[in-house]
Design an enzyme around this catalytic site. Sequence first.
Site, PDB file in Angstrom:
ATOM      1  N   LYS A 150     -10.305  -6.900   1.194  1.00  0.00           N
ATOM      2  CA  LYS A 150      -9.782  -5.541   1.230  1.00  0.00           C
ATOM      3  C   LYS A 150     -10.889  -4.536   0.924  1.00  0.00           C
ATOM      4  CE  LYS A 150      -6.127  -2.585  -0.721  1.00  0.00           C
ATOM      5  NZ  LYS A 150      -5.053  -2.467  -1.734  1.00  0.00           N
ATOM      6  N   SER A 184      -0.631  -1.106  -0.067  1.00  0.00           N
ATOM      7  CA  SER A 184      -1.832  -0.570   0.564  1.00  0.00           C
ATOM      8  C   SER A 184      -2.739  -1.635   1.170  1.00  0.00           C
ATOM      9  CB  SER A 184      -2.643   0.244  -0.462  1.00  0.00           C
ATOM     10  OG  SER A 184      -3.101  -0.572  -1.522  1.00  0.00           O
ATOM     11  N   SER A 220       1.201  -3.324  -3.694  1.00  0.00           N
ATOM     12  CA  SER A 220       0.261  -3.295  -2.575  1.00  0.00           C
ATOM     13  C   SER A 220      -0.150  -4.659  -2.032  1.00  0.00           C
ATOM     14  CB  SER A 220      -0.998  -2.512  -2.962  1.00  0.00           C
ATOM     15  OG  SER A 220      -0.689  -1.149  -3.097  1.00  0.00           O
TER      16      SER A 220
END
Length: 606
Positions: free
Chosen positions: A201, A278, A302
């Site tokens: 990420k 996210s 997330s």
Amino acid sequence: MTQGSAEEREQPKKDGVYAVYNLREVAAPILKGMPLVLFSRLIRSSLGSFILSILKKDNDIPCIVRLVESVLKEWMPQYYPLPEEHDEARYNKHVELSKGFQLDEFAESSDTNTSDKGGDFRYNTAQDYVEKYKSGELTPYQVALAVIKATKESNSIKPKSLNAIVQMKEDDILQQGKESSERYKNNKALGPLDGVPVAIKDECDMKGYATTYGTTFLGKLNGEATEDSPLVAKLRQAGAVLVGKSNMHECGIGTTGYNWHFGPSRNPHNLGHFTGGSSSGSAAAVAAGLVPLALGFDGGGSIRVPSALCGVVGLKPTFQRCDMDMPVCPSNGHAGPIACTVKDAAIGYAIMAGPNEKANERSKRVGIPIPPVHLGSFSDSLTGLKVGIFEEYFNDAHPEIVDICSKAVKSLESQGAEVIKISLPHMEEVKIAHAVTVSTELAAGYSKYFHKHMNKFTPESRVSFSLGQSFSSCDFLAAQKVRRYALHTLEATFSQVDVLLSPTTGCTAPELPKRVEKYGQSNLAQTADLMRYIYHGNLCGIPGVAVPVGYSESNKNLPVSLLIQARHWEEDVIMKVARSCEANVAHKKPHVHYDIIEMAKAEPRE
């Protein structure tokens, strides 16, 4: 939604526990396109304080202060979400279980509980890759070539590209593949992730890559990372082929996966829908088959939300279990794996949660030592397992989601689990306490960029930052008292049950309207729907895993997910339950999917 009257919500029992489920709808306008842009400017003008005061009043933010004044007057605040006291007996149990745990043996063991139950689709797992390498049928270099080709193709789909992996350095990926191939050639493989493609990420430093946090400017401002973050270093040391940076919702401040810079990640099951956020790109990359494992971060769902919406497995471990520093979200942030199967999530977790000096130092300061990692109960029977369900809370989702998740619970019962009805008091106050804490932390963490760069953030982020900056010290202190209270009530609940079950989200993946693509959206009611079941996990730091349990026939066969949570440090227990759920799902092939192993067969070996 079951709320009870306002009078009922204000009438606690003698022990301070509400007699009714009191989680409420969010009251806020839905803004998209230019109206959102204008609102983001207005909220930072001289009228901003007045507008924010109305929003906070309409959503009863003061409820946490009232709870403190009426029930929690004598309670001390607690900032780090760890148990109040060290449980020596439980700690020693984990120590004993860890003594017999060998990750290599676990990874090589046959997982008879994983099934495709009537379906002809299955993901390529980490074990599939390793077996191909060991047999000599494929090399990691071939797989690296295939991942590069598939990623380029996925980002070129017209008119709607996947946008899962948004930074990729081909030479670096191929070099990693060559080095892994050499290790296998010399019988010196590093373990169950050697040569396995893994995405990182874009919130985590990886050597040679800029960490953009999903923004247009932070990558350029900070430059390329000169070293790996501790988690990335662990994955690299395990031999994983790190295939690039995955997309994310800007600054991790939203749950849809919208990104202004790279474009939104799209759901592989339907490109017209959001991935959730996210950790949007990580979940999309796994669901699309680009990688079997990706790194995610979770400050407010997330990891779990995008995993749920994309039909993959997302594990948010116990707070501080995985070595990480999140200055922008220090008391809510968690790192963990997103994977195609429960077993791959378990392997990723065991590697990420290995020896952890920084976390151990932090835990010593609060007097709670971190027990060693193990997966001791992963293959155990469910007989005697006590499953806690708060009925009103469980049922507060779309009816089809409730039905699918209820069938998953019945399946667990048929395997010997016992369902026990429980209640979780003051759900609304817990939700508000989390919102106050996480938005304050995020606003404080990014505040150093506001003076010169505020207009470079998306309009949605600017609105969220303004809200985070508007909370008072009294609000923040009240939120930490509510956090301590929530930890206390969870400890009491876990004295009765082993795990808590609920849907992971209140809805399936929302549509991604064309009007949203340019400027994003602010839809707090939708956000609350996606986050409904995640508040305790972040505010109280308990582990939770999202596992797919079915598909919505009424909504384009989009995935439905069950959330399994347990007391601190009991990741092995929730993974055991998730494994049992996984065995009863006939997985559907996503609309966008790449069979990397099959593609790799056509690539040169070196």
